[in-house]
Design an enzyme around this catalytic site. Structure first.
Site, PDB file in Angstrom:
ATOM      1  N   SER A 110     -15.881  58.740  52.422  1.00  9.70           N
ATOM      2  CA  SER A 110     -16.521  58.500  51.127  1.00  9.70           C
ATOM      3  C   SER A 110     -15.541  57.789  50.204  1.00  9.70           C
ATOM      4  CB  SER A 110     -16.940  59.822  50.493  1.00  9.70           C
ATOM      5  OG  SER A 110     -17.238  59.601  49.124  1.00  9.70           O
TER       6      SER A 110
ATOM      7  N   HIS B 257     -19.468  55.831  53.502  1.00 12.51           N
ATOM      8  CA  HIS B 257     -20.354  56.589  52.610  1.00 12.51           C
ATOM      9  C   HIS B 257     -20.112  56.165  51.167  1.00 12.51           C
ATOM     10  CE1 HIS B 257     -22.867  60.119  51.663  1.00 12.51           C
ATOM     11  NE2 HIS B 257     -22.025  60.373  50.669  1.00 12.51           N
TER      12      HIS B 257
ATOM     13  N   ASP C  99     -21.221  56.801  47.271  1.00 12.92           N
ATOM     14  CA  ASP C  99     -21.845  57.763  46.369  1.00 12.92           C
ATOM     15  C   ASP C  99     -22.225  57.108  45.054  1.00 12.92           C
ATOM     16  OD1 ASP C  99     -21.728  60.360  47.769  1.00 12.92           O
ATOM     17  OD2 ASP C  99     -19.564  60.003  47.759  1.00 12.92           O
TER      18      ASP C  99
ATOM     19  N   MET D 180     -23.778  57.624  41.441  1.00  8.42           N
ATOM     20  CA  MET D 180     -24.044  58.711  40.478  1.00  8.42           C
ATOM     21  C   MET D 180     -24.362  58.120  39.114  1.00  8.42           C
ATOM     22  SD  MET D 180     -20.963  61.319  41.403  1.00  8.42           S
ATOM     23  CE  MET D 180     -20.492  61.660  43.096  1.00  8.42           C
TER      24      MET D 180
ATOM     25  N   HIS E 294     -25.669  57.122  49.270  1.00  8.90           N
ATOM     26  CA  HIS E 294     -26.144  58.425  48.799  1.00  8.90           C
ATOM     27  C   HIS E 294     -26.500  58.292  47.322  1.00  8.90           C
ATOM     28  CE1 HIS E 294     -24.894  62.941  48.105  1.00  8.90           C
ATOM     29  NE2 HIS E 294     -26.167  62.708  47.827  1.00  8.90           N
TER      30      HIS E 294
ATOM     31  N   MET F 137     -27.512  59.610  43.954  1.00 10.51           N
ATOM     32  CA  MET F 137     -27.600  60.794  43.090  1.00 10.51           C
ATOM     33  C   MET F 137     -28.017  60.285  41.728  1.00 10.51           C
ATOM     34  SD  MET F 137     -24.177  62.603  44.556  1.00 10.51           S
ATOM     35  CE  MET F 137     -23.601  61.067  45.269  1.00 10.51           C
TER      36      MET F 137
ATOM     37  N   MET G 235     -25.807  68.955  51.544  1.00 10.03           N
ATOM     38  CA  MET G 235     -24.706  69.035  50.585  1.00 10.03           C
ATOM     39  C   MET G 235     -24.004  70.383  50.769  1.00 10.03           C
ATOM     40  SD  MET G 235     -24.853  66.135  49.243  1.00 10.03           S
ATOM     41  CE  MET G 235     -23.372  66.440  48.276  1.00 10.03           C
TER      42      MET G 235
ATOM     43  N   ASP H 251     -21.892  66.945  53.695  1.00 13.59           N
ATOM     44  CA  ASP H 251     -21.228  66.187  52.638  1.00 13.59           C
ATOM     45  C   ASP H 251     -20.622  67.143  51.621  1.00 13.59           C
ATOM     46  OD1 ASP H 251     -20.388  64.277  50.871  1.00 13.59           O
ATOM     47  OD2 ASP H 251     -22.386  63.566  50.314  1.00 13.59           O
TER      48      ASP H 251
END
Ligand code: DX5
Ligand code: ZN
Length: 223
Positions: A12, A37, A39, A41, A70, A72, A141, A179
């Site tokens: 990540s 990966h 992320d 957000m 991913h 979020m 998660m 994760d």
């Protein structure tokens, strides 16, 4: 002799050096990452912010390795196409914040990308029952989403086991990723419970030797 089952490793970039992201991606690809990966957000669905499709598009030409994105973010629907266009290969959306996640997963598939469903620690595995026919990956998660460097939640191990049974019973080839808080100790517990993909931020980017970190994780998680 039975074949060794080896999990995929997805570093990540949340824990990478943001001032040096291209080189950080090159380094883990060179050092054995299977996927990358990413992320995303928004400071609303989770209490932190990272980057959007612009960063993903900028990194896309560094490697052919799958980009495991991913999301979020809330809402996610309005941004699915932008992430697909930016170069995501897998797009994970959360089950918690979208009553129409079934439609969202169909949309991701229609765009030619692999749909993934992410599930927070407080959400029971049954929440995924009616989307199993639509997903290629389940992202469990094992910390509350938002930050790297948190402690692995042991309470999620039975959930991984249940989801593995549900995924197998579906007759579809579904990967189960974990994760959060994955290191050489927790990796083996996660794969013993049924995970076959591991996201790792701190335990790769927080080390001096990425190659050694990736190899140790892969070995620790092998069954
Ligand atoms: C947390 C993110 C994770 C994070 C994991 O919200 O979804 O992908 O990067 O970081 P570590 O491996 O440090 O727990
Ligand atoms: Zn993540």
């Amino acid at each position: 002799m039975s074949q060794l089952k080896t999990p995929l490793i997805a570093p990540s970039i949340l824990s990478a050096d943001f001032a040096n992201m291209g080189a950080e991606v090159d380094a883990v690809v060179r050092d054995g990452a299977d996927w990358l990966h990413l992320d995303v957000m928004d400071g609303h669905f989770v209490p932190n912010m990272t980057f959007g499709p612009g960063m993903i598009a900028a990194l896309r030409n560094r490697t052919d390795k799958p980009f495991d994105v991913h999301l979020m973010i809330d809402p996610a629907d309005a941004f699915i196409e932008a992430f697909a266009k930016a170069g995501a290969d897998h797009i994970h959306v959360h089950v918690e914040n979208n009553p129409h996640v079934h439609r969202t997963l169909q949309h991701i598939r229609a765009l030619g990308k692999k749909p993934g469903i992410a599930i927070c620690p407080a959400t029971p595995p049954e929440a995924l029952e009616y989307v199993l026919d639509l997903v290629d990956i389940i992202l469990v998660m094992t910390v509350n989403p938002g930050f790297g460097g948190q402690k692995f939640l042991e309470s999620q191990l039975p959930k991984i086991r249940t989801l593995r049974q549900m995924a197998d019973a579906s007759g579809r080839d579904i990967r189960i990723g974990v994760d959060g808080g994955i290191d050489v100790t927790t990796a083996s517990r996660a794969t013993a419970a049924g995970a076959d993909m591991m996201v790792a931020g701190t335990s790769i980017y927080g080390q001096d030797d990425y190659a050694a970190a990736i190899t140790s994780l892969r070995q620790a998680g092998s069954l």
